[in-house]
Design a protein around this motif. Structure first.
Motif: not given
Lengths: 809, 365
Positions: A687, A635, A506-509, A692-693, A741, A690
């Motif tokens: 970050l 965050r 997923r687009r985590s950042f 983490d976001y 998220m 993986k």
């Protein structure tokens, strides 16, 4: 997890490794200590292996938090164990905590290997750090300052102290150090991997000194983990890393700042105070010589006799107890005898005195001077009749003298050593250095406080011995873009140059570039407008908005302390801080490290207990390097302004000029590169894995044009639609992102996409093989076979582009 | 136009004054603290912040400027410091370069020694011998500085000077040449530097200009009917230009590099050649110029009635007028330009007597 990495031949003209046996061209079995592997980790290992096979240097950029260290270690350990050469690994990292982390990682890996293979391999992995961290002596270890520990340790362990003891004099020795001599010199510690903690424990139970154990065992280790400085700083490298064999694999981790480390290791600053101390050191040396003449003239005579023969013989005792630092000397110089006019101790001290006095007179000048070493030497010769040659031997001669005089309290002579090192460096190098005298601290100061900078401009000088000596040097970091800058600056050829993207399920950042405030006024930290009310207010609004929506921790980076202070005071006046206060605690980094660590601690507490906090820090400060803001600790990270260096600094100007003239790197290119690597470093802080976001906000108009200077993994995630946002738009995007998220996310979802099990890996390998075969068939005509990752695909020549354009028309 | 320049001018004057003041302060500061006292007149810096101290290399006793003026203006006098019987002259007083007076003295001694003991490594068969020589020199210097057997040392120095007269001269010449070479090299490098810089600036300016031009062209192309085609054309042109520019730059940079590496000065070659000494000749102030004239021969007497009177008149003779001198000069002037025309046939010496007849005529008419 166990898998094989294929042997891929890449042709490299500069490094011919004909001596390699053909049966080594087999696949390399790698044992990876986790059941899953990330695709980029696999790629990384493949490229690493290619480099090692070819025997060259490489630059690799791997996103932070994707397990760089573990993949590096597992591949190299596999490599070491598979091939009979058993090439040693020297792993250099930046901070103590990173070194410790790597040691733990290695320990876990070796345990896993033992379990997997069913037997324990003969393997030694040690870390080295300063005496302060490794001392066990009951009174010495209580000292707070590192240099004090060093000095006291030397006074208890130096060779001549022991001689004295043997002669029956009453001197104190360190029992931990003495016990080492009772052991076999090549087996001071049983095989295995020791973390620092483990070393200390082992040392305590066996009553042996961990520091010297590590130092002496270095040539018997498979893996050494220590700080850059042990390899790059010529003053230390000479002593610590001398015996390492040529075929070692050298890894510089977190190497994005390596050029600055190189430069710092060869630069010296002298102040008036240091010169005063040096002069005092001279006088006390004089006294000591007089003393010795009356009590033990024989010793001075024997030193003299040795020096007549040559420097090399005189310094055979250059062992671990040689407490003085020597800058790099060319080998031919070491073989030469010390010049006759500084052979005698009293002559040498007078020589030093004259040099120090000369430097003092230089300090009195009240305008800025910058000159090259040759012109400095010329002036020196005109004024004081000091020739270049004896000056070159200065540091070495001082070491020898201090050893003869059996001085154990080195503290008093530190300044003198510095001057001697300066003398040697200035006489050794003609190019790539500059002497700058700055009489005033700042432009407006009226009380002179002169500083004599001897600055190295060429980063390649310090690192050159490393590249020359070792076959493979790996330079790696999370943010080391643009990659081609490093080979240019450090003057080496690299076999592999690769930047990896991050595979995500997923687009985590969410990286964003905010160029305007909500009122559409451009925001920038450009000097002319940085104190404009609208800019300051818009930055303030940005902070308020993000402190409202960000859960837990929010980190904000400023380009400099000065700017941070001024903007905070303006925010205070505008009531912005009061507004933020409602949502988050506000904590500030200061130049003082103790205050900063207190602030950090509070910040972490606030992030953990749900109060949330804003940390205001500086892009080149301590926080931006080496402190992770993983998970709730960070965050959102906001980078306010492009963190350019202070361009008015004379040292920077000189370096820019040097780069332009010698390496054809334009001033603006370098400044922009340097600013962007720091910005990327700041962004990378949030970050760390993986799962983490985080949100990354680049808040400056000028960032809009610098997308391609960001590391690949960030710039890929940076969509064009998010390149030119205003504050309200960015807030909307961030809100949406945070909502996605918040959806439940299982480890299962990543399977096969961003994490591979062994089956996925095999499937991937097969796919690549198939593709390759297909391509080979297609290109049977003789065109070059491209490597599977197709990174040359978007290189289109001008002509092709032209044609395409013409067709369009 | 001139009004805005004014403030900057005055401000620069002000800053230069400030710098001068600061420098003055620094010099004062250099000789340690604020309440330093002149050992002769006991006036302290506290009362007179501009006090300067001077030393004389005879005895290195420090005293303030006003003391020097007071005591030595009338001519040489004894040093006022108690127990010092040196006779000092005002002329020799100078400002102290080094903070430590010992070092100041040492450097003076070294200056003297360096003049005599200037052998080089090439003069010795091995490095060891050269080092031994260096140590010897250092010992001599040390003896002079610390006043240990001065008589013996002085004897040693003069003996060395006597026996090595030729080498000393030679080496001094070599050293001078080397210094010259270094200077030339530095100048050359500076020049190179400047040229490189200029080139760079030029390139940047060119690039900027091209960019602007490109943008203008692009806008124009967009206005055209078949915009796509036009735009493509403009783009292509710009790319060509940029690649050409790049090539140009590279070529120029290479040229510069070549110039830098080329043996641009013969100094380098000359430096390593031993200087051949010419045999000494008697001093010639005219540097070999030949005074004799090859175009004419001067006669003792020229027939000229016009000059008869002058030849015999007493009143003329009394004034010191000499007809010979007049004739000599007239003839000389008449021929003075003759050698200058290369096309003219060279006049041989034997034809020159025939010249005096027309000459005489000319005077006669």
């Amino acid at each position: 997890m166990k898998f094989q990495i294929e042997y891929v031949v890449i042709s490299v003209s500069t490094f011919s490794r004909d001596h390699r046996l053909t049966d080594l061209n087999s696949d390399l079995p790698v044992i990876f200590p986790y059941p899953r592997i990330y695709p980029e980790q696999y790629q990384y290992m493949c490229d690493l292996k290619r480099t090692l096979d070819a025997g060259g240097h490489c630059v690799l950029e791997m996103p932070s938090g994707t397990g760089k260290t573990v993949s590096l270690l597992s591949l190299i350990v596999a490599y070491q164990q598979h091939y009979p050469e058993h090439r040693k690994l020297i792993y250099c990292s930046r901070t103590m905590s990173e070194i410790e982390k790597a040691l733990y990682e290695l320990k876990a890996l070796m345990e896993y290997r033992a379990k997997e293979l069913g037997y324990v391999e003969e393997f030694r992995g040690l870390g080295l750090t300063s005496r302060k961290n490794l001392c066990l002596h009951p009174s010495v270890k209580r000292e707070k300052r590192g240099d004090v520990v060093d000095a006291r340790c030397r006074s208890l362990t130096a060779g001549f102290v022991k001689d004295k003891k043997e002669r029956g004099e009453d001197v104190e020795l360190c029992i931990y150090h003495e016990n080492l001599d009772l052991l076999e010199p090549h087996n001071l510690i049983p095989p295995g991997v020791y973390t620092f903690e483990g070393m200390l424990k082992y040392g305590e139970t066996n009553k042996q000194c961990p520091y010297f154990t590590a130092r002496r065992m270095m040539s018997f280790c498979n893996i050494i983990i220590y700080s850059y400085h042990y390899l790059l700083d010529p003053k230390i490298a000479e002593r610590v890393s001398k015996e390492l064999s040529k075929d070692c694999i050298v890894v510089f981790d977190e190497a994005h700042n390596i050029d600055n480390v190189c430069i710092e290791s060869l630069s010296i600053d002298l102040t008036e105070d240091a010169l005063r101390k040096a002069a005092r050191g001279c006088s006390s040396l004089e006294r000591k010589i007089e003393e010795m003449k009356t009590t033990d003239a024989e010793k001075l005579q024997s030193e003299y006799a040795k020096l007549v023969e040559g420097l090399q013989d005189a310094s055979t005792a250059r062992e671990e107890d040689s407490f003085m630092a020597n800058p790099v000397l060319p080998d031919d110089l070491l073989k030469e005898a010390v010049p006759g006019n500084i052979r005698r101790a009293e002559h040498f001290v007078a020589f030093l005195k004259r040099f120090v006095e000369y430097l003092k007179t230089r300090m009195k000048v009240l305008h800025v001077i910058s000159e090259t070493p040759p012109s400095f030497l010329q002036h020196l010769k005109d004024l004081t009749f000091i020739e270049r040659k004896p000056l070159r031997f200065c540091a070495e001669r001082l070491t020898s003298l201090m050893r003869t005089l059996e001085l154990s309290n080195v503290e008093d002579f530190r300044a003198l050593q510095e001057v001697a090192t300066f003398a040697t460096l200035v006489a050794t190098y003609e190019k790539g250095f500059l002497l700058i005298l700055e009489p005033f601290e700042s432009e407006t100061a009226t009380v002179p406080n002169p500083i004599f900078h001897f600055t190295c401009l060429d980063a390649s000088i310090a690192i050159k011995p490393v590249f020359d000596r070792f076959w493979s040097v790996v330079i790696t970091s999370g943010t080391i873009s643009p990659l081609e800058m490093y080979p240019k600056m450090l003057q080496f050829d690299c076999v592999v140059q690769e930047s990896y993207s991050m595979t995500l399920a997923r687009r985590s950042f969410l990286p964003m570039v905010v160029t305007r405030g909500s009122d559409q006024v451009a925001i920038s930290s450009r000097f002319e407008i940085r104190n404009d009310l609208s800019v300051v207010r818009n930055y303030g609004n940005l902070m308020i908005e993000f402190s409202k929506i960000t859960p837990d921790g929010l980190v904000i980076f400023f380009p400099s302390y000065l700017y941070m202070e001024s903007i905070i005071s303006m925010w205070q006046g505008m009531g912005i801080l009061d507004e933020v206060w409602k949502y988050k605690l506000i904590l500030v980094e200061t130049p003082d490290s103790q205050e900063t660590s207190l602030a950090l601690e509070t910040y972490r507490t606030a992030c953990c207990n749900g109060r949330g906090a804003v940390l205001l820090c500086v892009a080149r400060g301590k926080v931006s390097e080496g402190i992770d803001f993983d998970h709730q600790y960070g965050r959102t990270v906001i980078c306010i302004g492009v963190p350019f260096q202070y361009t008015e600094s004379r040292i920077l100007k000189a370096r820019l000029e040097f780069l332009r003239e010698n390496f054809r790197i334009k001033e603006n290119d370098f400044l922009s590169f340097d600013a962007m690597r720091h910005a990327a470093q700041c962004l990378g802080r949030v970050l760390r894995g993986k799962d983490d976001y985080g949100i990354m906000v680049l808040a400056d108009k000028r960032f809009a044009k610098k997308k391609n200077q960001l590391p690949k993994w960030i710039s890929q995630a940076l969509l064009d639609s998010e390149m030119n946002l205003s504050v309200d738009m960015s807030v909307a995007a961030a809100k949406k992102f945070l909502r996605t998220m918040a959806q439940p996310f299982h480890a299962k979802d990543q399977e096969g996409i961003s994490t591979w099990s062994i089956d996925d890996l095999n499937a991937h390998v097969n796919k690549i093989k198939l593709q390759e075969e297909e391509r080979e068939q297609m290109h049977l005509g003789g065109a070059q076979v491209q490597n599977g990752n197709g990174r040359d695909d978007y290189e289109i020549s001008d002509e092709e582009l032209d044609e395409a354009m013409m067709k369009l028309g | 136009m001139s009004t805005p320049a004014m403030p900057s001018l005055t401000s620069s004057a002000a800053t230069s004054a400030a710098i001068a003041r600061a420098r003055e302060n620094a010099i004062n500061r250099g000789s340690v603290d604020a309440d330093e006292i002149c050992p002769v007149c006991k006036s302290s810096r506290y009362l007179n912040p501009n006090m300067r101290f001077l030393v004389n290399p005879e005895c290195y006793h420090k005293m303030c400027e006003s003391c020097v003026d007071r005591i030595f203006s009338q001519g040489p006098s004894q040093c006022p410091v108690v127990g010092c019987d040196k006779i000092l002259r005002k002329q020799k007083f100078r400002k102290q370069t080094f903070e430590d007076i010992q070092v100041e003295r040492e450097v003076d001694v070294r200056k003297r020694i360096a003049k005599t003991f200037n052998k080089r490594q090439e003069d010795f068969p091995s490095l060891k011998e050269f080092n031994d020589y260096l140590e010897e020199v250092e010992t001599v210097t040390f003896n002079l500085i610390n006043s240990v057997d001065i008589a013996a040392t002085e004897a040693k120095i003069s003996a060395f000077e006597q026996s090595n007269k030729a080498t000393i001269l030679q080496n001094a010449a070599k050293a001078a040449q080397e210094a010259q070479f270094v200077q030339a090299q530095r100048d050359f490098e500076r020049e190179q530097h400047r040229r490189a810089r200029e080139l760079e600036e030029e390139a940047v300016a060119e690039e900027k200009r091209d960019k602007l031009e490109h943008r203008a062209n692009l806008l124009k192309a967009l206005q055209a009917d078949d915009a796509d085609f036009e735009v493509a054309k403009v783009n292509k042109m710009a790319r060509k230009k940029s690649s050409m520019r790049k090539e140009n730059q590279e070529r120029r940079a290479k040229e510069l590099e070549a110039a830098r590496n080329a043996p641009a000065f013969q100094f380098l070659a000359n430096l390593n050649k031993p200087i051949s000494e010419e045999p000494q000749k008697p001093y010639d102030p005219l540097d070999g110029y030949d005074e004799t004239n090859k175009y004419f021969v001067y006669r003792d007497k020229y027939e000229n009635p016009w000059l008869e009177d002058a030849l015999n008149s007493k009143s003329m003779m009394a004034g010191g007028y000499l007809v010979q001198q007049y004739c000599e000069r007239a003839v000389f002037e008449a021929f003075s330009g003759v050698g200058c025309f290369i096309e003219d046939p060279p006049l041989s010496d034997d034809t020159s007597p025939s010249f005096d007849t027309p000459m005489a005529d000319a005077i006669a008419t």
